[in-house]
Design a protein around this motif. Structure first.
Motif, PDB file in Angstrom:
ATOM      1  N   SER A 227       0.599  -1.205   0.058  1.00  0.00           N
ATOM      2  CA  SER A 227       0.208  -0.345   0.161  1.00  0.00           C
ATOM      3  C   SER A 227       0.970   1.255   0.107  1.00  0.00           C
ATOM      4  CB  SER A 227      -0.920   0.306   1.519  1.00  0.00           C
ATOM      5  OG  SER A 227       0.288  -0.014   2.447  1.00  0.00           O
ATOM      6  N   ASN A 228       0.141   2.683  -0.819  1.00  0.00           N
ATOM      7  CA  ASN A 228       1.169   4.202  -0.334  1.00  0.00           C
ATOM      8  C   ASN A 228       1.919   4.223   1.317  1.00  0.00           C
ATOM      9  OD1 ASN A 228       0.007   4.204  -2.926  1.00  0.00           O
ATOM     10  ND2 ASN A 228      -1.848   4.925  -2.031  1.00  0.00           N
ATOM     11  N   ARG A 229       0.981   3.894   2.117  1.00  0.00           N
ATOM     12  CA  ARG A 229       2.022   4.248   3.660  1.00  0.00           C
ATOM     13  C   ARG A 229       2.697   3.953   3.744  1.00  0.00           C
ATOM     14  NH1 ARG A 229      -3.537   2.801   7.103  1.00  0.00           N
ATOM     15  NH2 ARG A 229      -4.608   3.704   5.801  1.00  0.00           N
TER      16      ARG A 229
ATOM     17  N   THR B 185      -2.038   0.130  -5.634  1.00  0.00           N
ATOM     18  CA  THR B 185      -1.119   1.478  -4.344  1.00  0.00           C
ATOM     19  C   THR B 185      -2.480   1.648  -3.662  1.00  0.00           C
ATOM     20  OG1 THR B 185       0.027   3.146  -5.107  1.00  0.00           O
ATOM     21  CG2 THR B 185       1.567   1.259  -4.913  1.00  0.00           C
ATOM     22  N   ASN B 186      -3.097   1.911  -4.547  1.00  0.00           N
ATOM     23  CA  ASN B 186      -4.429   2.767  -3.867  1.00  0.00           C
ATOM     24  C   ASN B 186      -5.037   2.135  -3.237  1.00  0.00           C
ATOM     25  OD1 ASN B 186      -3.541   5.623  -4.668  1.00  0.00           O
ATOM     26  ND2 ASN B 186      -3.956   5.702  -6.556  1.00  0.00           N
ATOM     27  N   PHE B 187      -5.443   0.911  -3.718  1.00  0.00           N
ATOM     28  CA  PHE B 187      -6.539  -0.221  -3.840  1.00  0.00           C
ATOM     29  C   PHE B 187      -5.810  -0.988  -2.628  1.00  0.00           C
ATOM     30  CE2 PHE B 187      -7.821  -4.929  -4.273  1.00  0.00           C
ATOM     31  CZ  PHE B 187      -8.914  -4.354  -3.904  1.00  0.00           C
ATOM     32  N   PHE B 188      -4.441  -0.764  -2.530  1.00  0.00           N
ATOM     33  CA  PHE B 188      -4.625  -1.935  -0.780  1.00  0.00           C
ATOM     34  C   PHE B 188      -4.469  -0.666   0.049  1.00  0.00           C
ATOM     35  CE2 PHE B 188      -1.471  -4.167  -3.848  1.00  0.00           C
ATOM     36  CZ  PHE B 188      -2.358  -5.077  -3.675  1.00  0.00           C
ATOM     37  N   GLU B 189      -4.335   0.929  -0.428  1.00  0.00           N
ATOM     38  CA  GLU B 189      -3.839   1.570   1.363  1.00  0.00           C
ATOM     39  C   GLU B 189      -5.894   2.078   1.073  1.00  0.00           C
ATOM     40  OE1 GLU B 189      -3.145   4.787   3.427  1.00  0.00           O
ATOM     41  OE2 GLU B 189      -2.170   3.439   1.946  1.00  0.00           O
ATOM     42  N   GLU B 190      -6.916   1.768  -0.173  1.00  0.00           N
ATOM     43  CA  GLU B 190      -8.220   1.107   0.898  1.00  0.00           C
ATOM     44  C   GLU B 190      -8.431   0.182   1.332  1.00  0.00           C
ATOM     45  OE1 GLU B 190     -11.716  -0.849  -1.790  1.00  0.00           O
ATOM     46  OE2 GLU B 190     -10.515   0.715  -2.729  1.00  0.00           O
ATOM     47  N   LEU B 191      -7.645  -1.096   1.407  1.00  0.00           N
ATOM     48  CA  LEU B 191      -7.355  -1.916   2.215  1.00  0.00           C
ATOM     49  C   LEU B 191      -7.056  -2.096   3.703  1.00  0.00           C
ATOM     50  CD1 LEU B 191      -7.141  -5.281  -0.577  1.00  0.00           C
ATOM     51  CD2 LEU B 191      -9.206  -3.803  -0.020  1.00  0.00           C
ATOM     52  N   GLU B 192      -5.954  -1.426   3.385  1.00  0.00           N
ATOM     53  CA  GLU B 192      -5.939  -0.667   4.674  1.00  0.00           C
ATOM     54  C   GLU B 192      -6.993  -0.195   5.731  1.00  0.00           C
ATOM     55  OE1 GLU B 192      -2.438  -2.141   5.850  1.00  0.00           O
ATOM     56  OE2 GLU B 192      -1.023  -1.628   4.444  1.00  0.00           O
ATOM     57  N   ASP B 193      -7.482   0.330   5.246  1.00  0.00           N
ATOM     58  CA  ASP B 193      -8.616   1.090   6.036  1.00  0.00           C
ATOM     59  C   ASP B 193      -9.313   0.419   6.607  1.00  0.00           C
ATOM     60  OD1 ASP B 193      -6.574   3.289   6.478  1.00  0.00           O
ATOM     61  OD2 ASP B 193      -8.224   4.671   4.189  1.00  0.00           O
ATOM     62  N   ARG B 194      -9.900  -0.591   6.035  1.00  0.00           N
ATOM     63  CA  ARG B 194     -11.427  -1.393   5.949  1.00  0.00           C
ATOM     64  C   ARG B 194     -10.886  -2.694   6.475  1.00  0.00           C
ATOM     65  NH1 ARG B 194     -15.225  -0.878   0.846  1.00  0.00           N
ATOM     66  NH2 ARG B 194     -16.712  -1.289   2.989  1.00  0.00           N
ATOM     67  N   LEU B 195      -9.920  -3.092   6.388  1.00  0.00           N
ATOM     68  CA  LEU B 195      -9.208  -5.040   6.211  1.00  0.00           C
ATOM     69  C   LEU B 195      -8.735  -5.391   7.586  1.00  0.00           C
ATOM     70  CD1 LEU B 195      -9.700  -7.721   4.331  1.00  0.00           C
ATOM     71  CD2 LEU B 195      -7.556  -7.297   3.448  1.00  0.00           C
ATOM     72  N   GLN B 196      -9.444  -6.607   7.857  1.00  0.00           N
ATOM     73  CA  GLN B 196      -9.153  -7.145   9.169  1.00  0.00           C
ATOM     74  C   GLN B 196      -8.273  -8.237   8.574  1.00  0.00           C
ATOM     75  OE1 GLN B 196     -11.232  -6.673  12.931  1.00  0.00           O
ATOM     76  NE2 GLN B 196     -13.516  -5.892  10.874  1.00  0.00           N
ATOM     77  N   TYR B 197      -7.213  -8.584   9.116  1.00  0.00           N
ATOM     78  CA  TYR B 197      -6.325  -9.215   8.532  1.00  0.00           C
ATOM     79  C   TYR B 197      -4.835  -9.170   9.782  1.00  0.00           C
ATOM     80  CZ  TYR B 197      -3.148  -5.513   7.354  1.00  0.00           C
ATOM     81  OH  TYR B 197      -2.158  -4.422   7.092  1.00  0.00           O
ATOM     82  N   LYS B 198      -4.115 -10.788   9.912  1.00  0.00           N
ATOM     83  CA  LYS B 198      -3.547 -10.659  10.728  1.00  0.00           C
ATOM     84  C   LYS B 198      -2.128 -10.258  10.628  1.00  0.00           C
ATOM     85  CE  LYS B 198      -5.640 -15.396  12.827  1.00  0.00           C
ATOM     86  NZ  LYS B 198      -4.963 -16.879  12.960  1.00  0.00           N
ATOM     87  N   LYS B 199      -1.800 -10.414   8.897  1.00  0.00           N
ATOM     88  CA  LYS B 199      -0.297 -10.169   8.726  1.00  0.00           C
ATOM     89  C   LYS B 199      -0.629  -9.977   6.870  1.00  0.00           C
ATOM     90  CE  LYS B 199       3.814 -10.868  10.385  1.00  0.00           C
ATOM     91  NZ  LYS B 199       4.768 -11.145  11.508  1.00  0.00           N
ATOM     92  N   TRP B 200       0.155  -9.010   6.635  1.00  0.00           N
ATOM     93  CA  TRP B 200       0.257  -8.456   4.744  1.00  0.00           C
ATOM     94  C   TRP B 200       1.434  -9.481   4.806  1.00  0.00           C
ATOM     95  CZ3 TRP B 200      -3.432  -4.505   2.475  1.00  0.00           C
ATOM     96  CH2 TRP B 200      -3.236  -4.547   1.631  1.00  0.00           C
ATOM     97  N   PHE B 201       2.148  -9.795   3.703  1.00  0.00           N
ATOM     98  CA  PHE B 201       3.271 -10.550   2.684  1.00  0.00           C
ATOM     99  C   PHE B 201       2.965  -9.913   1.663  1.00  0.00           C
ATOM    100  CE2 PHE B 201       2.368 -13.541   6.263  1.00  0.00           C
ATOM    101  CZ  PHE B 201       3.894 -13.837   7.268  1.00  0.00           C
TER     102      PHE B 201
END
Length: 264
Positions: A191-193, A218-234
Motif C-alpha cells: 500500500s501507499n503507506r 497501491t491506492n487499492f491496497f491503501e483502501e484495504l488498509e482502512d477496511r480490512l481486518q487481517y493478521k499479517k500482510w506479506f
C-alpha cells in the motif's frame, strides 16, 4: 505448514536441496511455499522454461504464487482458470505449481488468504519500446546509449502488470463476502503507506530511491488498509527482507514461516 518467500525472477536456487538444508525447518510434501510475485517461471517458451518446469515439479513441496510485474502475462493467459480451495487459480503444474489469481480468497490449512498480484515496474526510466514501431531501432540505440533501464512491450514488459477495474471489483466483492475479515494477505507490492514507510527508512540511512510511486494498485491496497481486518500482510517487489511492523513483512530471498516475524 505454509511458508512465504519473495521474488525469484527465474532463479530457483533457494529451493535446491543444499539451500533447503540450511533452513531451520524441513520442507515436506505436505508443505506450501508461497512466492510473493516475480516468480519468473513463465517468461519465455524456451529450453530454460522446460527445464525449470520439470525441476520444480520434482520438489517435495507445493509452490503457490501471485503475479509480479516481471511475468509474461501472455504465457500465463494460456493456462485455463480453475477453482481451487475457494478461489480462481491456474495450474502451471497440476496441484504442484499453482498461480493464485487476483482478488481471490482461499482457505488453506484452515487459514484464509486474500491474494492480489501485480505492481508497477520501476526499471523503465528509459521507456517502453515497441518492436512494431517504425522507430524501434533508433529508439533502441538511443536508450541503450543513455544507460537508462528500459523494457520492450510484450517481450519484457506487459500492460497487464497492473489490474483492470474489473479485477479490483472482484477483489472487493470477495472481501465483502468475508465481511472484510481475512487471516493473511499475499501481494507483490504494498500500500501507499507501507511504501512511504520504506522510503523514509531508506532516506534515514542516506539512500533515496524515489521509486515508490502511487498507482491504481497501491491506492487499492491503501483502501484495504482502512477496511480490512487481517493478521499479517506479506509482499515482495522491493528486493529486501524487511520487517515493517507487526502486520507487514516484505520478503525477498528469505523463506519464512507464515506466522514468523522477519526481523533483521
Amino acid at each position: 505448514m505454509i511458508y512465504v518467500t519473495g521474488d525469484c525472477h527465474g532463479d530457483f536456487h533457494r529451493f535446491t536441496k543444499k539451500q533447503r538444508n540450511k533452513l531451520p525447518f524441513q520442507l515436506t510434501e505436505s508443505d506450501y511455499v508461497v512466492v510473493c510475485g516475480d516468480f519468473g517461471l513463465l517468461w519465455a517458451e524456451d529450453e530454460t522454461f522446460g527445464y525449470n518446469l520439470k525441476w520444480l515439479s520434482r520438489l517435495p513441496f507445493k509452490i503457490l504464487w501471485v503475479q509480479g510485474n516481471h511475468e509474461n502475462y501472455h504465457m500465463i493467459a494460456k493456462y485455463p482458470l480453475e477453482e481451487w480451495n475457494g478461489g480462481k487459480v491456474r495450474h502451471i503444474v497440476k496441484d504442484k505449481v499453482i498461480l493464485l489469481e487476483r482478488g481471490q480468497v482461499f482457505t488453506i490449512e484452515g487459514k484464509t488468504f486474500f491474494t492480489f498480484g501485480g505492481a508497477s515496474s520501476h526499471d523503465i526510466s528509459g521507456g517502453i519500446l515497441d518492436r512494431n514501431s517504425p522507430t524501434y531501432l533508433q529508439d533502441y540505440k538511443r536508450v541503450s546509449r543513455s544507460g537508462q533501464p528500459f523494457r520492450v512491450l510484450n517481450i519484457s514488459w506487459w500492460r497487464e502488470e497492473l489490474p483492470t477495474k474489473e479485477e479490483l471489483e472482484e477483489g472487493r466483492m470477495n472481501l465483502e463476502q468475508m465481511g472484510y475479515h481475512i487471516d493473511y494477505v499475499i501481494t507483490h507490492c504494498a500500500s501507499n503507506r507501507i511504501q512511504d514507510a520504506l522510503e523514509r527508512y531508506h532516506m534515514g540511512i542516506g539512500f533515496n530511491t524515489g521509486w515508490y510511486k502511487q498507482d491504481i494498485l497501491t491506492n487499492f491496497f491503501e483502501e484495504l488498509e482502512d477496511r480490512l481486518q487481517y493478521k499479517k500482510w506479506f509482499c515482495g517487489h522491493y528486493h529486501e527482507d524487511f520487517h515493517i511492523d507487526d502486520k507487514h513483512t516484505i520478503l525477498y530471498y528469505k523463506i519464512a514461516a507464515l506466522e514468523e516475524e522477519v526481523v533483521e
